[in-house]
Design an enzyme around this catalytic site. Structure first.
Site, PDB file in Angstrom:
ATOM      1  N   ASP A  83       0.820  -1.217   0.000  1.00 37.89           N
ATOM      2  CA  ASP A  83       0.000   0.000   0.000  1.00 37.89           C
ATOM      3  C   ASP A  83       0.850   1.261   0.000  1.00 37.89           C
ATOM      4  O   ASP A  83       2.032   1.255   0.396  1.00 37.89           O
ATOM      5  CB  ASP A  83      -0.948   0.014   1.196  1.00 37.89           C
ATOM      6  CG  ASP A  83      -0.228  -0.027   2.541  1.00 37.89           C
ATOM      7  OD1 ASP A  83       0.777  -0.774   2.661  1.00 37.89           O
ATOM      8  OD2 ASP A  83      -0.661   0.672   3.467  1.00 37.89           O
ATOM      9  N   GLU A 144       0.227  -1.179   5.900  1.00 35.41           N
ATOM     10  CA  GLU A 144       1.297  -0.625   6.745  1.00 35.41           C
ATOM     11  C   GLU A 144       1.152   0.870   6.934  1.00 35.41           C
ATOM     12  O   GLU A 144       1.420   1.406   8.018  1.00 35.41           O
ATOM     13  CB  GLU A 144       2.665  -0.954   6.126  1.00 35.41           C
ATOM     14  CG  GLU A 144       3.851  -0.679   7.045  1.00 35.41           C
ATOM     15  CD  GLU A 144       4.369   0.766   6.972  1.00 35.41           C
ATOM     16  OE1 GLU A 144       5.119   1.167   7.886  1.00 35.41           O
ATOM     17  OE2 GLU A 144       4.019   1.476   6.014  1.00 35.41           O
TER      18      GLU A 144
END
Length: 380
Positions: A83, A144
């Site tokens: 991400d 994350e």
């Protein structure tokens, strides 16, 4: 392995371009899963097993290891994430590009270059018939950048039987790897007061903003720069109009610290501050907690660092280590006592900004370093 990677440089850049040009913001499940599908195919093409851990809202996580390897056998955990912080449509607005020695694009250094680096480090080991690839387990997580809300448990589960954890956040601008990170806490402070007209009957009011001001000053007093403790009130909100005594106010509070012991002390200090009010008639409520433990530099970390630096010396790559205040998944493995080093990705800078970049001349050396570190650690 160096010759192999030099021959693959063009393919590495093509793979990087492919990944950067796919939007994969943390809240864009479709985009993150596209990255996951691409990475799954790449690893399956080299006879690796890929397990998907499905998620309802965030992207699915991937667990990668060599096919036909007992899941209990890998001793090296490599942590990556798919991400980014960028909104959907960003890749179309400013796609992957190269200018001079730098590559640009959303997530190019944090951490799509690392996704490529790990994949080609594994390929380099395979090409040279290194059995060490069987010692590696790779996690590709999806959240994350928003605190690893769904991946933390997965990371901790897969870290527990490992000897080492290598975290692929980018190297610092000067090439340093990360041996310590401060822990992080996030809190929301809410103050309830009593509204009144500030001109007609101010004495009937109880200002939530005034109480919030006292609390902010008290929270900042927790800061101790020498000890690595820092409190920041980054957002405040309150009141309804300029001539109304405010009946409601809130603040968003960020806390950083070096050790787990400090975390417990900070919790106690916050509890003491919230136990009373300065403005009679107001009420306070503090919600939140420590959401990332600190990554402390331990004796075990020092031993791992010595191995990495020795490998770097053999490759004529000078490695130094540093501490940083930013958070990463390295904290979750470190607090379990797993020797952990972070910042093993390529060199770049300005992460999370439009000008985010990768230093192209670091791409192959850092990939080569990772491959040799894996091979060395597999012998330990």
């Amino acid at each position: 392995m160096k010759s192999y990677l030099e021959e693959q440089q063009e393919q590495m850049l093509k793979m990087l371009e492919q990944l950067v040009n796919i939007d994969s913001g943390s809240y864009d499940k479709e985009g993150v899963d596209k990255i996951g599908a691409v990475m799954k195919q790449y690893y399956q093409d080299i006879d690796f097993e890929v397990e998907e851990v499905k998620q309802a809202e965030s992207g699915n996580h991937l667990i990668v290891r060599k096919k036909n390897v007992d899941p209990s056998k890998p001793t090296i955990l490599i942590l990556t994430h798919m991400d980014t912080v960028f909104e959907k449509g960003t890749a179309r607005e400013r796609p992957f590009s190269i200018k001079g020695n730098r590559a640009y694009g959303p997530g190019v250094i944090d951490m799509k270059a690392s996704l490529v680096s790990v994949y080609y480090a594994i390929n380099a080991l395979l090409e040279n018939e290194k059995e060490s690839v069987g010692q590696v387990e790779i996690l590709l997580t999806s959240d994350e950048e928003i605190g690893s809300q769904t991946s933390r448990e997965l990371i901790e589960k897969h870290a527990r039987n490992k000897k080492f954890a290598l975290v692929m956040e980018p190297a610092r601008k000067n090439g340093a790897i990360v041996s310590a990170r401060r822990g992080k806490g996030l809190y929301t402070l809410e103050v309830i007061g009593k509204a009144a007209h500030s001109g007609i009957e101010p004495e009937k009011g109880r200002s939530a903003i005034e109480e919030l001001a006292y609390k902010i000053i008290q929270l900042y007093d927790i800061t101790d720069e020498e000890e690595g403790i820092h409190v920041n009130v980054g957002l405040i909100e309150g009141g309804t109009s300029v001539n109304t005594v405010s009946d409601h106010a809130t603040a968003q509070v960020d806390v950083r610290f070096r050790t787990q012991e400090q975390a417990e002390e900070i919790k106690e200090q916050i509890a003491t501050i919230m136990a009373s009010t300065e403005v009679d008639g107001t009420k306070v409520n503090m919600k939140g907690d420590i959401n990332r433990p600190p990554m402390e530099k331990t004796e075990q970390t020092e031993k791992l660092l010595r191995i990495i630096k020795r490998v770097g010396d053999d490759l004529d790559i000078f490695i130094k280590d540093t501490e940083t205040g930013g958070g990463s998944d390295a904290s979750f493995t470190s607090v379990l006592g797993i020797p952990t080093v972070d910042g093993l990705g390529p060199v770049g800078g300005r992460a999370h900004r439009e000008s985010e970049y990768l230093e192209l001349d670091s791409f192959i050396p850092r990939t080569l370093l990772l491959a040799h570190v894996i091979d060395e650690l597999a012998k330990s």
